[in-house]
Design a protein around this motif. Structure first.
Motif, short mmCIF file in Angstrom:
data_model
loop_
_atom_site.label_atom_id
_atom_site.label_comp_id
_atom_site.label_asym_id
_atom_site.label_seq_id
_atom_site.Cartn_x
_atom_site.Cartn_y
_atom_site.Cartn_z
N GLN A 162 -5.59 3.97 6.68
CA GLN A 162 -6.63 4.98 6.48
C GLN A 162 -7.85 4.41 5.77
O GLN A 162 -8.40 5.01 4.85
N CYS A 163 -8.22 3.21 6.20
CA CYS A 163 -9.43 2.56 5.68
C CYS A 163 -9.85 1.48 6.67
O CYS A 163 -9.06 1.11 7.55
N TYR A 182 -10.06 3.36 -9.78
CA TYR A 182 -8.66 3.64 -9.45
C TYR A 182 -7.72 3.19 -10.56
O TYR A 182 -6.60 3.69 -10.67
N ASP A 221 -1.83 12.69 -4.99
CA ASP A 221 -3.04 12.63 -4.17
C ASP A 221 -3.53 11.19 -4.05
O ASP A 221 -4.62 10.83 -4.50
N PRO A 222 -2.72 10.30 -3.45
CA PRO A 222 -3.03 8.87 -3.43
C PRO A 222 -4.38 8.56 -2.77
O PRO A 222 -4.69 9.09 -1.70
N PRO A 223 -5.19 7.73 -3.42
CA PRO A 223 -6.49 7.35 -2.85
C PRO A 223 -6.32 6.28 -1.79
O PRO A 223 -5.29 5.62 -1.70
N ARG A 224 -7.35 6.08 -0.99
CA ARG A 224 -7.32 5.06 0.06
C ARG A 224 -7.98 3.79 -0.45
O ARG A 224 -8.94 3.84 -1.23
N VAL A 247 0.83 -1.20 0.00
CA VAL A 247 0.00 0.00 0.00
C VAL A 247 0.87 1.26 0.00
O VAL A 247 0.58 2.23 -0.72
N THR A 248 1.95 1.25 0.78
CA THR A 248 2.84 2.40 0.81
C THR A 248 3.48 2.64 -0.55
O THR A 248 3.53 3.77 -1.05
N SER A 256 0.99 4.02 -3.09
CA SER A 256 0.56 5.39 -2.79
C SER A 256 1.62 6.41 -3.18
O SER A 256 1.30 7.56 -3.49
N ARG A 257 2.88 5.99 -3.19
CA ARG A 257 3.96 6.91 -3.56
C ARG A 257 4.10 7.09 -5.07
O ARG A 257 4.86 7.95 -5.52
#
Length: 341
Positions: free
Chosen positions: A184-185, A202, A158-161, A149-150, A153-154
């Motif tokens: 964050q979910c 996504y 504006d990475p979504p959850r 996930v990290t 997101s990088r």
């Protein structure tokens, strides 16, 4: 970079040597000397095969350095960089959008784990990426999904959850809160699989640094690595991955590989025989598969291909290639490599 593992014999699963750098970097961030753990991690080069028991033992040693720290694996996984994932990480980062990144991961996951593990299912306007359960332990799962996930997101602005993340292991309310703060979910525990669920929309999110040229080059490299891998099995994968590493250096020999694997030449020959192989068969097979892939790249001269395969000169490579294909490398390339496979 996937989840809780697979329903396979543990001996057939492993991680790539580049993954050990994730733990080394965590030790550096924490200012931990940990000489025993560092020595264990230093045994593995980025292209090496790391048996699953060795990776689990390394994680256990890390946990012992920070006793009582909840969800330590998430902290370790949060330090992920493309270099920790080998060619797979760079391929994902160079993709056009998240959908293409997911397809890349599914195509080349075997380079990382030695097997294709992830299962994708569609549920209306949502997509579920799941990994079957295995007894790898919560920390293994934390590091894997935390890194996944990290890392993703990088790669986007504006990475979504995620919509939801699931784990096989159980957790109390305090640990659940830590997981949900990290991801964050909503996070589900006690599931049948480790899962990451996201909206289908996504898939169209563009990556931050798409590089079509680099992606094409890395695709060729990854495909060559896949073609050179035997069917899943720690021993022959270990031998071939070492071959991929040392061929460009020249001077490859069964004696050298046996020494690198900390076993006698006789033992290595015997174990190859158990697989129905001889040393020369394995060396020829690896070189032929790589030669066909490299010759598809017009940017590489035949001389450069010969050097990458560890030949002393171009004529030695040409002689070997004619033995495999009854053709010279130049003629094979001119007729169209794609049609000559």
């Amino acid at each position: 970079m996937s989840g809780s593992g697979v329903r396979v014999v543990n001996g057939l699963m492993r991680v790539t040597g580049a993954w050990t750098g994730l733990l080394t970097d965590w030790l550096d961030r924490e200012g931990l000397t940990a000489p025993r753990l560092r020595a264990q991690l230093a045994r593995f080069a980025p292209d090496d095969v790391v048996p699953l028991p060795a990776w689990r033992e390394a994680l256990a040693q890390a946990a012992a350095l920070r006793p009582g720290v909840p969800a330590l694996g998430l902290q370790i996984g949060a330090g992920v960089q493309p270099r920790h994932l080998g060619v797979l990480g760079y391929l994902v980062a160079a993709s056009d959008n998240l959908g293409e990144a997911m397809r890349v991961y599914l195509s080349y996951e075997r380079l990382f784990y030695g097997a294709n593990l992830a299962q994708v299912s569609w549920h209306g306007d949502e997509v579920d990426i799941a990994w079957p359960p295995a007894e790898q332990g919560p920390m293994f799962n934390e590091v894997s999904i935390g890194a996944l996930v990290t890392f993703m997101s990088r790669q986007v602005d504006d990475p979504p959850r995620p919509l939801r993340i699931s784990f096989v292991h159980e957790a109390d309310s305090e640990l659940r809160a830590r997981y949900e703060a990290f991801f964050q979910c909503p996070v589900v525990f006690g599931d049948t699989h480790t899962r990451v669920r996201i909206p289908v929309s996504y898939m169209q999110i563009p990556m931050r640094h798409p590089e079509p040229g680099l992606r094409a080059l890395l695709d060729g490299q990854a495909e060559a690595l896949l073609r050179a891998l035997p069917e899943p099995g720690d021993f022959d994968q270990a031998v071939q991955r070492l071959l991929l590493r040392v061929l460009p250096e020249g001077g490859v020999s069964v004696h050298r590989l046996a020494k690198m694997m900390n076993q006698s030449e006789r033992t290595l020959q015997r174990r190859l025989g158990d697989q129905g192989l001889t040393w020369q068969m394995l060396l020829d097979r690896t070189r032929e598969q790589l030669a066909r892939q490299y010759l598809r790249d017009p940017a590489l001269s035949v001389c450069e291909v010969a050097m990458m395969l560890g030949y002393s000169d171009q004529s030695a490579f040409t002689k070997a290639f004619k033995r495999w294909t009854a053709d010279t490398p130049q003629a094979w390339r001119m007729r169209g490599a794609r049609g000559s496979v």
